[in-house]
Scaffold this motif. Structure first.
Motif, short mmCIF file in Angstrom:
data_model
loop_
_atom_site.label_atom_id
_atom_site.label_comp_id
_atom_site.label_asym_id
_atom_site.label_seq_id
_atom_site.Cartn_x
_atom_site.Cartn_y
_atom_site.Cartn_z
N UNK A 166 0.30 -1.22 0.17
CA UNK A 166 -0.01 -0.49 -0.08
C UNK A 166 0.90 1.23 -0.62
N UNK A 167 1.89 1.54 0.01
CA UNK A 167 3.07 1.90 0.43
C UNK A 167 3.08 3.23 -1.43
N UNK A 168 3.02 4.70 -0.85
CA UNK A 168 2.87 5.32 -2.16
C UNK A 168 1.24 5.59 -2.90
N UNK A 169 0.77 4.52 -2.60
CA UNK A 169 -0.67 4.75 -3.28
C UNK A 169 -1.12 5.65 -2.57
N UNK A 170 -2.33 6.63 -3.03
CA UNK A 170 -3.32 8.04 -2.87
C UNK A 170 -3.66 7.29 -1.55
N UNK A 171 -4.24 8.73 -0.78
CA UNK A 171 -4.43 8.19 0.75
C UNK A 171 -6.00 7.42 0.54
N UNK A 172 -6.45 7.99 -0.47
CA UNK A 172 -8.26 7.74 -0.27
C UNK A 172 -8.15 6.38 -0.71
N UNK A 173 -6.82 5.53 -1.75
CA UNK A 173 -7.07 4.24 -2.40
C UNK A 173 -7.11 3.37 -1.47
N UNK A 174 -5.57 4.13 -0.28
CA UNK A 174 -5.16 3.17 0.86
C UNK A 174 -6.60 2.82 1.74
N UNK A 175 -6.92 3.75 2.07
CA UNK A 175 -8.26 3.52 3.03
C UNK A 175 -9.21 2.24 2.46
N UNK A 176 -9.78 2.36 0.80
CA UNK A 176 -10.28 1.45 0.23
C UNK A 176 -9.66 0.87 0.08
N UNK A 177 -8.44 0.19 -0.40
CA UNK A 177 -7.56 -1.37 -0.10
C UNK A 177 -7.87 -1.82 1.32
N UNK A 257 -14.46 3.95 16.15
CA UNK A 257 -14.73 4.09 13.87
C UNK A 257 -13.00 4.71 14.21
N UNK A 258 -12.64 5.30 12.76
CA UNK A 258 -11.50 5.42 12.58
C UNK A 258 -12.00 6.74 11.41
N UNK A 259 -10.45 7.89 11.90
CA UNK A 259 -10.80 8.93 10.90
C UNK A 259 -9.10 9.33 11.48
N UNK A 260 -8.99 9.65 9.56
CA UNK A 260 -8.01 9.73 9.19
C UNK A 260 -7.88 10.93 8.20
N UNK A 261 -6.82 11.78 8.08
CA UNK A 261 -6.63 13.15 7.91
C UNK A 261 -6.73 13.20 5.91
N UNK A 262 -7.04 13.54 5.63
CA UNK A 262 -7.35 13.63 4.28
C UNK A 262 -6.45 15.15 3.72
N UNK A 263 -5.73 15.01 2.90
CA UNK A 263 -4.75 16.53 3.42
C UNK A 263 -4.67 17.21 2.08
N UNK A 264 -5.63 16.36 1.19
CA UNK A 264 -5.51 17.54 -0.42
C UNK A 264 -6.85 18.47 -0.11
N UNK A 265 -7.65 17.84 1.10
CA UNK A 265 -8.88 18.97 1.54
C UNK A 265 -8.65 18.81 2.34
N UNK A 266 -7.27 19.06 3.31
CA UNK A 266 -7.42 19.30 4.44
C UNK A 266 -8.24 19.25 5.45
N UNK A 267 -9.07 18.30 5.80
CA UNK A 267 -10.12 17.87 6.20
C UNK A 267 -10.38 16.80 6.89
N UNK A 268 -10.63 15.34 8.37
CA UNK A 268 -10.59 14.20 8.96
C UNK A 268 -11.90 13.76 8.42
N UNK A 269 -12.12 13.25 6.98
CA UNK A 269 -12.62 11.88 6.90
C UNK A 269 -13.28 9.94 7.68
N UNK A 270 -14.05 10.43 7.78
CA UNK A 270 -15.01 8.96 9.17
C UNK A 270 -14.41 8.01 8.16
N UNK A 271 -14.05 6.55 8.45
CA UNK A 271 -14.27 5.26 7.69
C UNK A 271 -14.66 4.20 8.16
N UNK A 272 -15.20 3.23 8.40
CA UNK A 272 -16.11 2.40 9.63
C UNK A 272 -15.35 0.70 9.15
#
Length: 456
Positions: A166-177, A257-272
Motif C-alpha cells: 500500500x505504500x505510495x498509493x493515494x490516501x483514499x485508495x489506501x483506505x479503500x484497499x 470507528x476511524x478518522x483519517x486526515x485527507x491532506x488534499x482537502x485538509x480535513x478529517x474523514x470518517x471510515x468504519x
C-alpha cells in the motif's frame, strides 16, 4: 450516579463489546426539523483517542481543553435528553458547531477538545437536556498532525511485509484497499471476540473481533503508512420511537470507528472498518441486531417485532413525561403562575409555602404512624430491656422460649448471674400474668437491677 455507558477516554479490546448485553438508555435525540436521518449516518461522537498502542488507545492530557463557541439558540437543530452517569461526554454528530445548555450552570462547565469533542468537568448527576447546532462550514485544518502519526512501537516484520503493497498509493485508495481486505479476507464480526494482545495476532491469526479490534488495528496500520489517523468512540445509530418522533440510543449501540486526515482537502474523514465486515450492523431496522444481544432467547420473528413495538410505545410515554419535566424550568414555572394570576412577590414566597406544606405533610404522616404503632406495657418494655442486657453474653431468647425456660438456661450458664436475674424475672412474670400492676417505683427498681445485671 456512577458511569454506566462504558464509553471512556481509553479503548481496550473488549471494553465496548462488554456493553452488548446492556439495553440501558443513554440518551434520546429529537430532530427538530421532524426528519430522522438514516441510521447508518448517525455517528455520535464521544471521545477522540489520539495515542496509539496497537489495539489499545487513549488520549493525551487535558491541555487542549478550551471554551466552546457561543451557540445561537435560534439555530438549534437537535435536542438531546441525556441520562445521568454517562461519564462526562456530550455526544454530538460530526457537523456540530456548538452545544447549547438551557441550564446556565452546566453551560459554564462545558469545554471543547480538539476533534470537535464536547464534554463537562464531571458526569451528570441528573437528567439534563442540551441542543446541537450544526454548521455547513468546514472545520479549521488541523495544525499539529505529528501526534496522529505516532505509534507505540514499530511494525513487526509480518505487518511491514503486508503494508508494503500500500505504500505510495493515494490516501483514499489506501483506505479503500484496507476496507476491502477486511471484507474479503475472512474477517468476522462477533459479539464475543477471542482474547488478543497485539495487532498481528488479530490481523493474521484470529481475524475475529468487535468494533474496537477493527478500528484500533486499521488506525494503527494507517499510521504505519504515514497517514494521520485517530480512533473515535461513541455510539452508532439508535432506535426510532413508536411515533418516529425521536431516537433512543442505548448502551448496546456503543461503537468505535476511524478518522483519517485527507491532506488534499485538509480535513478529517470518517471510515468504519466494521461496516465492511458486517453491514447488517448498520442497516435500517438494525434494532433487531440489538435484540439478539440483550433479549434472552431472541428470535427475529413476529413476536420479536411485537416486543420491540411494545417497548417503543412504553418508551414513547416515558419520553414525553421526561420531556415535560425537563422543559418545566424556572421560566416555564413563572409563565404558568402568571397565567394563574400570581404576582412576582408570591412567586418569591413560593419556597416558604412549599417548606411549610412539606412540614405539614410530614407531621400528619408521623401522627398516623404513631397511631398505628404497637402500644407496649411497662412490663413488656422491661422484659425486652432484660433480653438486650443478656445479648453480650450470647444468651439470646428463642422465639418459642418463655421466661421460666430462659431462667433455666441462665442457671446453667452462670449461677451468680442467675441470682441477679431471678428476682427480675419473678417480678416481671407476676406483673404480666398476675393481678397486681407494676408501680412506678417498682418499675424503676427493676430497671436499675437490669442495668447492674452483667456488672461484676
Amino acid at each position: 450516579s456512577g458511569a454506566r455507558t462504558g464509553i471512556t477516554d481509553s479503548l481496550r479490546p473488549g471494553s465496548i463489546s462488554d456493553l452488548t448485553p446492556s439495553d440501558e438508555l443513554v440518551f434520546r435525540a429529537t430532530f427538530l426539523n421532524g426528519e430522522i436521518p438514516p441510521r447508518h449516518t448517525l455517528y455520535w461522537r464521544g471521545a477522540v483517542l489520539d495515542r496509539s498502542k496497537g489495539l489499545e488507545w487513549d488520549r493525551t492530557s487535558d491541555a487542549d481543553l478550551r471554551r466552546p463557541p457561543a451557540p445561537r439558540e435560534s439555530q438549534n437543530e437537535i435536542e438531546i435528553y441525556m441520562e445521568p452517569g454517562s461519564e462526562k461526554f456530550l455526544f454530538s454528530l460530526g457537523n456540530t458547531s456548538a452545544i447549547y445548555f438551557p441550564n446556565d450552570a452546566l453551560r459554564s462547565r462545558m469545554a471543547q477538545r480538539d476533534g470537535e469533542i464536547y464534554e463537562l468537568g464531571q458526569p451528570l448527576q441528573t437528567r439534563e437536556r442540551y441542543f446541537l447546532e450544526s454548521s455547513a462550514a468546514e472545520p479549521e485544518p488541523t495544525k499539529d498532525l505529528e501526534k496522529y502519526l505516532q505509534t507505540g512501537e514499530p511494525p513487526s516484520q509480518q505487518l511491514s511485509t503486508f503494508l508494503n503493497q500500500y505504500k505510495g498509493l493515494p490516501t483514499a485508495e489506501v483506505v479503500k484497499k484496507l476496507q476491502d481486505n477486511f471484507h474479503s479476507k475472512g474477517y468476522g464480526y462477533t459479539l464475543q471476540p477471542p482474547k488478543v494482545n497485539t495487532v498481528d495476532e488479530f490481523l493474521f491469526k484470529t481475524k475475529s473481533g468487535f468494533c474496537e479490534h477493527f478500528a484500533g488495528s486499521m488506525a494503527t496500520m494507517l499510521r504505519h503508512l504515514k497517514i494521520p489517523s485517530r480512533v473515535v468512540v461513541g455510539f452508532q445509530g439508535g432506535s426510532p420511537s413508536f411515533l418516529d418522533s425521536y431516537i433512543s440510543v442505548r448502551a448496546h449501540d456503543a461503537h468505535a470507528w476511524v478518522e483519517y486526515y485527507d491532506a488534499d482537502d485538509r480535513r478529517w474523514r470518517r471510515t468504519d472498518p466494521t461496516a465492511s465486515v458486517d453491514p447488517s450492523r448498520f442497516a435500517p431496522g438494525a434494532e433487531g441486531f440489538a435484540g439478539r444481544q440483550w433479549v434472552p432467547g431472541w428470535v427475529p420473528n413476529k413476536w420479536g417485532t411485537t416486543y420491540l413495538k411494545a417497548r417503543a410505545l412504553v418508551d414513547e410515554i416515558e419520553a414525553n413525561w421526561v420531556g415535560f419535566l425537563l422543559r418545566f424550568d424556572l421560566a416555564k414555572q413563572k409563565e404558568l403562575l402568571a397565567k394563574l394570576g400570581m404576582e412576582a412577590v408570591l412567586f418569591r414566597a413560593l419556597p416558604v409555602f412549599l417548606i411549610l406544606a412539606v412540614a405539614l405533610v410530614l407531621a400528619v404522616l408521623y401522627f398516623l404512624e404513631a397511631q398505628g404503632r404497637e402500644q407496649l406495657s411497662t412490663e413488656e418494655l422491661l422484659y425486652r430491656k432484660f433480653q438486650r442486657a443478656l445479648k453480650p453474653l450470647k444468651l439470646v431468647k428463642e422465639h418459642n422460649e418463655g421466661p421460666l425456660t430462659l431462667m433455666s438456661r441462665i442457671e446453667d450458664f452462670d449461677s451468680r448471674l442467675a441470682d441477679k436475674a431471678h428476682p427480675i424475672l419473678a417480678a416481671l412474670t407476676e406483673a404480666r400474668f398476675g393481678s397486681k400492676n407494676l408501680s412506678r417505683a417498682a418499675a424503676a427498681e427493676i430497671s436499675r437491677q437490669i442495668r447492674s445485671l452483667t456488672k461484676r
